[in-house]
Design an enzyme around this catalytic site. Structure first.
Site, short mmCIF file in Angstrom:
data_model
loop_
_atom_site.label_atom_id
_atom_site.label_comp_id
_atom_site.label_asym_id
_atom_site.label_seq_id
_atom_site.Cartn_x
_atom_site.Cartn_y
_atom_site.Cartn_z
N ILE A 126 -5.58 -6.13 2.43
CA ILE A 126 -5.91 -4.65 1.98
C ILE A 126 -4.96 -3.90 2.29
O ILE A 126 -5.04 -2.56 1.51
CB ILE A 126 -6.82 -4.32 2.57
CG1 ILE A 126 -8.37 -3.14 1.58
CG2 ILE A 126 -7.41 -3.43 4.02
CD1 ILE A 126 -9.96 -3.46 2.11
N GLU A 143 -5.77 -8.38 15.09
CA GLU A 143 -6.33 -7.62 14.63
C GLU A 143 -8.44 -8.85 14.51
O GLU A 143 -9.23 -8.00 14.61
CB GLU A 143 -6.64 -6.85 13.72
CG GLU A 143 -5.66 -5.53 14.29
CD GLU A 143 -4.93 -4.36 12.67
OE1 GLU A 143 -5.97 -4.14 12.05
OE2 GLU A 143 -4.00 -4.03 13.19
N HIS A 145 -5.99 -16.89 10.44
CA HIS A 145 -4.56 -16.26 9.42
C HIS A 145 -2.90 -16.02 9.29
O HIS A 145 -2.71 -15.54 10.18
CB HIS A 145 -5.55 -14.65 8.70
CG HIS A 145 -5.58 -13.21 9.79
ND1 HIS A 145 -5.94 -14.15 10.54
CD2 HIS A 145 -4.39 -12.62 10.14
CE1 HIS A 145 -6.13 -12.19 11.62
NE2 HIS A 145 -4.26 -11.94 11.17
P1 5GP Z 1 -3.67 -9.04 11.95
O1 5GP Z 1 -3.56 -8.13 13.50
O2 5GP Z 1 -4.71 -9.95 12.91
O3 5GP Z 1 -2.74 -10.48 12.24
O4 5GP Z 1 -4.06 -8.54 10.63
C1 5GP Z 1 -4.97 -8.16 10.15
C2 5GP Z 1 -4.39 -7.74 9.02
O5 5GP Z 1 -6.20 -8.16 7.94
C3 5GP Z 1 -3.91 -6.14 8.72
O6 5GP Z 1 -2.89 -6.81 8.01
C4 5GP Z 1 -4.95 -5.76 7.56
O7 5GP Z 1 -4.74 -4.70 6.99
C5 5GP Z 1 -6.03 -6.84 7.17
N1 5GP Z 1 -7.44 -6.51 6.87
C6 5GP Z 1 -8.20 -5.62 7.56
N2 5GP Z 1 -9.55 -6.03 6.54
C7 5GP Z 1 -9.11 -6.35 5.96
C8 5GP Z 1 -10.51 -6.16 4.91
O8 5GP Z 1 -11.34 -6.26 4.53
N3 5GP Z 1 -9.84 -7.13 3.47
C9 5GP Z 1 -8.78 -7.58 3.61
N4 5GP Z 1 -7.88 -8.56 2.38
N5 5GP Z 1 -7.59 -7.39 3.98
C10 5GP Z 1 -8.05 -6.44 5.54
#
Ligand code: 5GP
Length: 124
Positions: free
Chosen positions: A35, A100, A105
């Site tokens: 997103i 986060e 993922h």
């Molecule tokens: P992390 O920091 O957990 O590795 O990355 C989480 C990712 O999820 C971030 O890059 C953030 O932009 C993405 N993200 C968070 N909420 C959403 C959402 O509702 N939809 C999508 N498509 N991406 C999300």
């Protein structure tokens, strides 16, 4: 596995409760655009199973699920035509890595030169 939060954002996307811009799906994997993209291509590749992070996935997922995730990353890269120019895939686990969303993922980045692998910044 009781620590998995079934209401995390990606679990809700998997259940169809929240929308996503899907780029790939098979029996074990869903992939969709981030997103807040940090590169022209920024795709999130997730297992359909309930795993918190790579630590959990590596410990509990079946060989089939693990193979499916790796194959999906390569397939998506070819599908998005970044296989020749190059790409990076990355997974954050836990606090130091700033994970986060507590559903495992992989980030797939491409479409531009991505610079050095890690920021030189050591504190935040
Ligand atoms: P992390 O920091 O957990 O590795 O990355 C989480 C990712 O999820 C971030 O890059 C953030 O932009 C993405 N993200 C968070 N909420 C959403 C959402 O509702 N939809 C999508 N498509 N991406 C999300």
């Amino acid at each position: 596995m009781s620590d998995y939060d079934p209401n995390n954002i990606f679990a809700r996307i998997l259940r169809g409760e929240l929308p996503c811009a899907k780029v790939f799906e098979d029996d074990h994997v869903l992939a969709f655009n981030d997103i807040h993209p940090q590169a022209p291509v920024h795709v999130l590749v997730i297992p359909k199973g309930a795993y918190i992070s790579l630590d959990d996935f590596g410990a509990r997922a079946s060989d089939t699920e693990i193979a499916a995730l790796f194959r999906a990353v390569a397939t998506i890269a070819r599908q998005l035509e970044i296989d020749v120019s190059g790409y990076r895939f990355l997974a954050n686990h836990g606090t130091n890595a700033h994970q986060e969303v507590p559903h495992f993922h992989v980030h797939l980045f491409g479409g531009r030169k991505l610079g050095p692998m890690l920021s030189r910044k050591t504190t935040e």
